[in-house]
Design an enzyme around this catalytic site. Structure first.
Site, PDB file in Angstrom:
ATOM      1  N   CYS A 121      24.455  17.034  11.956  1.00 27.97           N
ATOM      2  CA  CYS A 121      25.000  15.703  11.638  1.00 27.97           C
ATOM      3  C   CYS A 121      24.077  15.058  10.614  1.00 27.97           C
ATOM      4  CB  CYS A 121      25.181  14.852  12.898  1.00 27.97           C
ATOM      5  SG  CYS A 121      23.676  14.511  13.819  1.00 27.97           S
ATOM      6  N   ASN A 167      20.556  13.634  13.205  1.00 24.41           N
ATOM      7  CA  ASN A 167      20.104  14.548  14.273  1.00 24.41           C
ATOM      8  C   ASN A 167      19.522  13.794  15.470  1.00 24.41           C
ATOM      9  OD1 ASN A 167      17.710  17.262  14.772  1.00 24.41           O
ATOM     10  ND2 ASN A 167      19.812  17.167  15.448  1.00 24.41           N
ATOM     11  N   CYS A 176      22.086  11.481  17.261  1.00 19.52           N
ATOM     12  CA  CYS A 176      23.256  11.073  18.067  1.00 19.52           C
ATOM     13  C   CYS A 176      24.192  12.251  18.339  1.00 19.52           C
ATOM     14  CB  CYS A 176      24.023   9.945  17.371  1.00 19.52           C
ATOM     15  SG  CYS A 176      23.062   8.447  17.123  1.00 19.52           S
ATOM     16  N   ARG A 177      24.966  12.685  17.332  1.00 15.83           N
ATOM     17  CA  ARG A 177      26.032  13.664  17.560  1.00 15.83           C
ATOM     18  C   ARG A 177      25.538  15.092  17.750  1.00 15.83           C
ATOM     19  NH1 ARG A 177      29.159  12.017  12.231  1.00 15.83           N
ATOM     20  NH2 ARG A 177      26.985  11.614  11.692  1.00 15.83           N
ATOM     21  N   SER A 178      24.734  15.599  16.808  1.00 12.45           N
ATOM     22  CA  SER A 178      24.402  17.033  16.888  1.00 12.45           C
ATOM     23  C   SER A 178      23.496  17.401  18.074  1.00 12.45           C
ATOM     24  CB  SER A 178      23.846  17.571  15.558  1.00 12.45           C
ATOM     25  OG  SER A 178      22.658  16.940  15.182  1.00 12.45           O
ATOM     26  N   ASP A 225      30.649   8.999  13.183  1.00 14.60           N
ATOM     27  CA  ASP A 225      29.259   8.600  13.403  1.00 14.60           C
ATOM     28  C   ASP A 225      29.214   7.412  14.376  1.00 14.60           C
ATOM     29  OD1 ASP A 225      26.674   7.728  13.236  1.00 14.60           O
ATOM     30  OD2 ASP A 225      26.589   7.698  11.044  1.00 14.60           O
TER      31      ASP A 225
HETATM   32  P1  4NP Z   1      23.883  11.047  13.836  1.00 14.11           P
HETATM   33  O1  4NP Z   1      23.892   9.440  13.748  1.00 14.11           O
HETATM   34  O2  4NP Z   1      24.109  11.560  12.434  1.00 14.11           O
HETATM   35  O3  4NP Z   1      25.041  11.355  14.735  1.00 14.11           O
HETATM   36  O4  4NP Z   1      22.534  11.437  14.413  1.00 14.11           O
HETATM   37  C1  4NP Z   1      23.041   8.764  12.851  1.00 14.11           C
HETATM   38  C2  4NP Z   1      21.743   8.506  13.233  1.00 14.11           C
HETATM   39  C3  4NP Z   1      20.889   7.834  12.364  1.00 14.11           C
HETATM   40  C4  4NP Z   1      21.343   7.430  11.119  1.00 14.11           C
HETATM   41  C5  4NP Z   1      22.650   7.717  10.741  1.00 14.11           C
HETATM   42  C6  4NP Z   1      23.497   8.383  11.605  1.00 14.11           C
HETATM   43  N1  4NP Z   1      20.493   6.726  10.246  1.00 14.11           N
HETATM   44  O5  4NP Z   1      20.933   6.329   9.150  1.00 14.11           O
HETATM   45  O6  4NP Z   1      19.304   6.520  10.561  1.00 14.11           O
END
Ligand code: 4NP
Length: 155
Positions: free
Chosen positions: A8, A11, A13-15, A126
């Site tokens: 994602c 790294n 939340c989702r992955s 997201d």
């Molecule tokens: P993820 O979510 O891609 O599912 O881990 C996010 C976590 C952090 C950020 C963006 C998306 N960020 O911009 O810090």
């Protein structure tokens, strides 16, 4: 060993949630010696970080723990992994950009929701700026896709 990498943006939340769900599924199916998985982000903001508290809470609610520490997607991952699964179209664009720098890419690239029974939307949205409700929805989508991914890999 078949190696699967979930990717994602951050790294956190989702992955890592996808990794936790898939690891739990592999253990329950006694397949951990044949299939392994990891997760990574295209950003480097959260390298070394534990997953977001909301992803950890959703995992605990469903009976497993997230032990991952954030890491950034590397060029070597395209040679090391058999399958790389991106969560959304933006992730896929970033994954494909990095893949161009790899001399001998082996990994087959998919969107996670290529393994969903529901044909649209095609992205795992997201949830970072959303609420616990969206994290639970994210879990339900990832769980559904993980089961289908496992059936695909078993064939
Ligand atoms: P993820 O979510 O891609 O599912 O881990 C996010 C976590 C952090 C950020 C963006 C998306 N960020 O911009 O810090």
């Amino acid at each position: 060993m078949i190696k699967v990498l979930f990717v994602c943006l951050g790294n956190i939340c989702r992955s890592p949630l996808a990794e936790g769900i898939f690891k739990d599924l592999l253990e329950k199916n006694n397949l951990s010696d044949q299939i392994s998985c990891d997760s990574a982000g295209t950003l480097n903001y959260h390298v070394g970080s534990v997953p977001d508290h909301r992803s950890r809470k959703v995992a605990l609610n469903h009976g497993f723990e997230l032990r991952h520490k954030g890491r950034q997607l590397q060029i070597a991952d395209f040679e090391d992994f058999d399958y790389i699964l991106g969560m959304d179209n933006s992730n896929m664009s970033n994954i494909k950009l990095l893949e161009k720098n790899c001399k001998n890419p082996k990994a087959k690239l998919f969107l996670m929701r290529d393994f969903d029974v529901e044909s649209s939307p095609k992205e795992v949205a997201d949830p970072y700026s959303k609420t616990e409700k969206e994290f639970e929805e994210c879990y339900q989508i990832l769980k559904r896709c993980s089961k289908n991914l496992l059936e695909f890999l078993k064939k």
